[in-house]
Design a protein around this motif. Structure first.
Motif, PDB file in Angstrom:
ATOM      1  N   UNK A  86       5.274   3.518   2.577  1.00 43.84           N
ATOM      2  CA  UNK A  86       4.993   2.213   1.980  1.00 43.84           C
ATOM      3  C   UNK A  86       4.718   1.229   3.098  1.00 43.84           C
ATOM      4  N   UNK A  87       3.618   0.485   2.979  1.00 45.47           N
ATOM      5  CA  UNK A  87       3.262  -0.540   3.965  1.00 45.47           C
ATOM      6  C   UNK A  87       3.011  -1.839   3.224  1.00 45.47           C
ATOM      7  N   UNK A  88       3.607  -2.916   3.712  1.00 44.91           N
ATOM      8  CA  UNK A  88       3.364  -4.236   3.140  1.00 44.91           C
ATOM      9  C   UNK A  88       2.087  -4.777   3.756  1.00 44.91           C
ATOM     10  N   UNK A  89       1.172  -5.312   2.938  1.00 45.49           N
ATOM     11  CA  UNK A  89      -0.113  -5.786   3.438  1.00 45.49           C
ATOM     12  C   UNK A  89      -0.056  -7.186   4.035  1.00 45.49           C
TER      13      UNK A  89
ATOM     14  N   UNK B 134       2.591 -10.068   6.366  1.00 46.20           N
ATOM     15  CA  UNK B 134       3.618 -10.004   7.400  1.00 46.20           C
ATOM     16  C   UNK B 134       4.985  -9.907   6.775  1.00 46.20           C
ATOM     17  N   UNK B 135       5.904  -9.103   7.226  1.00 46.20           N
ATOM     18  CA  UNK B 135       5.757  -8.082   8.263  1.00 46.20           C
ATOM     19  C   UNK B 135       5.117  -6.817   7.693  1.00 46.20           C
ATOM     20  N   UNK B 136       4.285  -6.175   8.456  1.00 45.84           N
ATOM     21  CA  UNK B 136       3.495  -5.056   7.959  1.00 45.84           C
ATOM     22  C   UNK B 136       4.017  -3.696   8.397  1.00 45.84           C
ATOM     23  N   UNK B 137       5.248  -3.608   8.783  1.00 49.00           N
ATOM     24  CA  UNK B 137       5.817  -2.345   9.248  1.00 49.00           C
ATOM     25  C   UNK B 137       5.801  -1.280   8.150  1.00 49.00           C
ATOM     26  N   UNK B 138       5.297  -0.114   8.483  1.00 48.63           N
ATOM     27  CA  UNK B 138       5.269   1.007   7.532  1.00 48.63           C
ATOM     28  C   UNK B 138       6.663   1.609   7.405  1.00 48.63           C
ATOM     29  N   UNK B 139       7.012   2.020   6.202  1.00 49.34           N
ATOM     30  CA  UNK B 139       8.309   2.653   5.953  1.00 49.34           C
ATOM     31  C   UNK B 139       8.086   3.999   5.272  1.00 49.34           C
ATOM     32  N   UNK B 140       8.653   5.029   5.845  1.00 50.42           N
ATOM     33  CA  UNK B 140       8.623   6.342   5.214  1.00 50.42           C
ATOM     34  C   UNK B 140       9.811   6.405   4.270  1.00 50.42           C
TER      35      UNK B 140
ATOM     36  N   UNK C 226       0.864  -1.181   0.000  1.00 49.66           N
ATOM     37  CA  UNK C 226       0.000   0.000   0.000  1.00 49.66           C
ATOM     38  C   UNK C 226       0.898   1.228   0.000  1.00 49.66           C
ATOM     39  N   UNK C 227       0.632   2.160  -0.909  1.00 47.85           N
ATOM     40  CA  UNK C 227       1.417   3.389  -1.016  1.00 47.85           C
ATOM     41  C   UNK C 227       0.552   4.556  -0.555  1.00 47.85           C
ATOM     42  N   UNK C 228       0.931   5.183   0.533  1.00 47.59           N
ATOM     43  CA  UNK C 228       0.241   6.384   1.015  1.00 47.59           C
ATOM     44  C   UNK C 228       1.043   7.577   0.518  1.00 47.59           C
ATOM     45  N   UNK C 229       0.550   8.200  -0.543  1.00 46.76           N
ATOM     46  CA  UNK C 229       1.242   9.311  -1.191  1.00 46.76           C
ATOM     47  C   UNK C 229       0.548  10.606  -0.795  1.00 46.76           C
TER      48      UNK C 229
ATOM     49  N   UNK D  80      10.029  -2.174  -6.674  1.00 46.08           N
ATOM     50  CA  UNK D  80      10.787  -2.928  -7.684  1.00 46.08           C
ATOM     51  C   UNK D  80      12.208  -3.231  -7.211  1.00 46.08           C
ATOM     52  N   UNK D  81      12.830  -2.303  -6.500  1.00 48.97           N
ATOM     53  CA  UNK D  81      14.223  -2.479  -6.089  1.00 48.97           C
ATOM     54  C   UNK D  81      14.383  -3.156  -4.721  1.00 48.97           C
ATOM     55  N   UNK D  82      13.505  -2.877  -3.780  1.00 52.41           N
ATOM     56  CA  UNK D  82      13.715  -3.334  -2.415  1.00 52.41           C
ATOM     57  C   UNK D  82      12.577  -4.192  -1.843  1.00 52.41           C
ATOM     58  N   UNK D  83      11.425  -4.208  -2.512  1.00 53.03           N
ATOM     59  CA  UNK D  83      10.246  -4.877  -1.973  1.00 53.03           C
ATOM     60  C   UNK D  83      10.267  -6.366  -2.101  1.00 53.03           C
TER      61      UNK D  83
END
Length: 73
Positions: free
Chosen positions: A32-35, A37-43, A13-16, A70-73
Protein backbone atom coordinates in the motif's frame (compact mmCIF):
# COMPACT_ATOMS: atom_id res chain seq x y z
CA UNK A 1 6.73 -15.74 -11.72
CA UNK A 2 4.60 -13.07 -10.10
CA UNK A 3 1.56 -11.28 -11.56
CA UNK A 4 0.70 -7.78 -10.30
CA UNK A 5 -2.34 -5.51 -10.56
CA UNK A 6 -2.48 -1.93 -9.31
CA UNK A 7 -5.68 -0.44 -7.90
CA UNK A 8 -6.37 3.09 -6.69
CA UNK A 9 -8.61 3.90 -3.73
CA UNK A 10 -8.84 7.52 -2.66
CA UNK A 11 -5.33 8.74 -1.81
CA UNK A 12 -3.92 5.19 -1.87
CA UNK A 13 -2.44 2.85 -4.43
CA UNK A 14 -2.72 -0.90 -3.86
CA UNK A 15 -0.12 -3.07 -5.61
CA UNK A 16 -1.66 -6.53 -5.39
CA UNK A 17 0.26 -9.52 -6.64
CA UNK A 18 0.11 -13.30 -6.80
CA UNK A 19 3.24 -15.45 -6.64
CA UNK A 20 3.08 -19.00 -7.97
CA UNK A 21 4.16 -21.66 -5.48
CA UNK A 22 5.86 -24.97 -6.29
CA UNK A 23 2.54 -26.81 -5.86
CA UNK A 24 0.91 -24.68 -8.60
CA UNK A 25 -1.18 -22.58 -6.22
CA UNK A 26 -0.86 -18.81 -5.71
CA UNK A 27 0.09 -16.73 -2.69
CA UNK A 28 -1.18 -13.12 -2.48
CA UNK A 29 0.92 -10.12 -1.45
CA UNK A 30 0.07 -6.46 -0.96
CA UNK A 31 1.95 -3.15 -0.93
CA UNK A 32 0.00 0.00 0.00
CA UNK A 33 1.36 3.42 -0.98
CA UNK A 34 -0.22 6.75 -0.07
CA UNK A 35 -0.28 9.09 -3.09
CA UNK A 36 0.10 12.23 -0.94
CA UNK A 37 2.76 13.05 1.65
CA UNK A 38 4.02 10.90 3.33
CA UNK A 39 4.33 8.48 0.43
CA UNK A 40 6.17 5.63 2.12
CA UNK A 41 5.18 2.22 0.76
CA UNK A 42 4.01 -0.37 3.28
CA UNK A 43 4.05 -4.11 2.72
CA UNK A 44 0.97 -5.51 4.44
CA UNK A 45 0.98 -9.02 5.84
CA UNK A 46 -1.78 -11.23 4.50
CA UNK A 47 -3.04 -14.34 6.26
CA UNK A 48 -1.01 -17.36 5.09
CA UNK A 49 -3.44 -18.92 2.64
CA UNK A 50 -2.96 -19.98 -0.97
CA UNK A 51 -5.39 -19.96 -3.90
CA UNK A 52 -5.97 -22.15 -6.95
CA UNK A 53 -6.04 -19.23 -9.41
CA UNK A 54 -4.00 -16.03 -9.44
CA UNK A 55 -7.03 -13.76 -9.93
CA UNK A 56 -8.48 -15.01 -6.62
CA UNK A 57 -5.18 -14.31 -4.85
CA UNK A 58 -5.04 -10.78 -6.30
CA UNK A 59 -8.65 -10.14 -5.30
CA UNK A 60 -7.88 -11.31 -1.74
CA UNK A 61 -4.95 -8.87 -1.60
CA UNK A 62 -7.19 -6.04 -2.87
CA UNK A 63 -9.85 -6.77 -0.24
CA UNK A 64 -7.22 -6.85 2.53
CA UNK A 65 -5.85 -3.52 1.22
CA UNK A 66 -9.27 -1.88 1.42
CA UNK A 67 -9.69 -3.21 4.97
CA UNK A 68 -6.26 -1.86 5.92
CA UNK A 69 -7.14 1.60 4.55
CA UNK A 70 -10.47 1.58 6.43
CA UNK A 71 -8.78 0.69 9.73
CA UNK A 72 -5.37 2.37 9.58
CA UNK A 73 -5.29 4.73 6.57
Amino acid sequence: MQTESVFRHGDYQLACSARRLANGRYLPSLVVTKNVWPTRARTIAIEARDFEVETAAIEEARIRGLEWIAHYG
